[in-house]
Design a protein around this motif. Structure first.
Motif, PDB file in Angstrom:
ATOM      1  N   MET A   1       0.830  -1.210   0.000  1.00  0.00           N
ATOM      2  CA  MET A   1       0.000   0.000   0.000  1.00  0.00           C
ATOM      3  C   MET A   1       0.862   1.256   0.000  1.00  0.00           C
ATOM      4  O   MET A   1       0.540   2.235  -0.682  1.00  0.00           O
ATOM      5  N   GLU A   2       1.955   1.237   0.734  1.00  0.00           N
ATOM      6  CA  GLU A   2       2.854   2.386   0.784  1.00  0.00           C
ATOM      7  C   GLU A   2       3.440   2.688  -0.595  1.00  0.00           C
ATOM      8  O   GLU A   2       3.513   3.850  -1.011  1.00  0.00           O
ATOM      9  N   GLN A   3       3.835   1.651  -1.313  1.00  0.00           N
ATOM     10  CA  GLN A   3       4.408   1.859  -2.647  1.00  0.00           C
ATOM     11  C   GLN A   3       3.385   2.443  -3.616  1.00  0.00           C
ATOM     12  O   GLN A   3       3.712   3.310  -4.421  1.00  0.00           O
ATOM     13  N   PHE A   4       2.141   1.994  -3.532  1.00  0.00           N
ATOM     14  CA  PHE A   4       1.092   2.574  -4.367  1.00  0.00           C
ATOM     15  C   PHE A   4       0.849   4.033  -3.970  1.00  0.00           C
ATOM     16  O   PHE A   4       0.732   4.906  -4.822  1.00  0.00           O
ATOM     17  N   ARG A   5       0.775   4.302  -2.669  1.00  0.00           N
ATOM     18  CA  ARG A   5       0.510   5.658  -2.180  1.00  0.00           C
ATOM     19  C   ARG A   5       1.603   6.628  -2.609  1.00  0.00           C
ATOM     20  O   ARG A   5       1.314   7.729  -3.078  1.00  0.00           O
TER      21      ARG A   5
ATOM     22  N   GLU B   1      -3.967   3.962  -6.929  1.00  0.00           N
ATOM     23  CA  GLU B   1      -4.980   3.301  -6.109  1.00  0.00           C
ATOM     24  C   GLU B   1      -5.058   1.833  -6.521  1.00  0.00           C
ATOM     25  O   GLU B   1      -5.532   1.515  -7.611  1.00  0.00           O
TER      26      GLU B   1
ATOM     27  N   ARG C   1       3.330   6.629  -5.170  1.00  0.00           N
ATOM     28  CA  ARG C   1       3.207   6.905  -6.602  1.00  0.00           C
ATOM     29  C   ARG C   1       1.860   7.517  -6.985  1.00  0.00           C
ATOM     30  O   ARG C   1       1.577   7.737  -8.150  1.00  0.00           O
ATOM     31  N   GLY C   2       1.010   7.742  -5.986  1.00  0.00           N
ATOM     32  CA  GLY C   2      -0.303   8.326  -6.261  1.00  0.00           C
ATOM     33  C   GLY C   2      -1.241   7.373  -6.971  1.00  0.00           C
ATOM     34  O   GLY C   2      -2.120   7.805  -7.709  1.00  0.00           O
TER      35      GLY C   2
END
Length: 75
Positions: A49-53, A58, A55-56
């Motif tokens: 989740m942190e890696q997705f966040r 979802e 990079r903006g």
């Protein structure tokens, strides 16, 4: 600074999935497809989740589970 741990995330894909032609997947690649992952009882979930966040992006989780065996069997 001393590195105390290093890890990687592995994607399991069906043989004819469009992403199988890529040697390395990006988070942007993964954000375009439904994901199956360990549940939020595991640090892995939060790291993903942190890696997705960062990079903006979802992510779209089709399913999460606390059982690795169940996830691999389901895929």
């Amino acid at each position: 600074m001393r590195l105390v741990a290093e890890d990687e995330i592995v994607a399991f894909l069906p043989l004819r999935h469009p992403l199988t032609s890529k040697a390395i997947l990006t988070w942007e690649d993964l954000a375009e497809y439904p994901l199956v992952s360990l549940s939020d009882k595991y640090q892995t979930y939060f790291k993903v989740m942190e890696q997705f966040r960062i990079r903006g992006l979802e992510p779209h989780f089709a399913y999460t589970s606390s059982s690795w065996q169940y996830l691999t069997d389901a895929i």
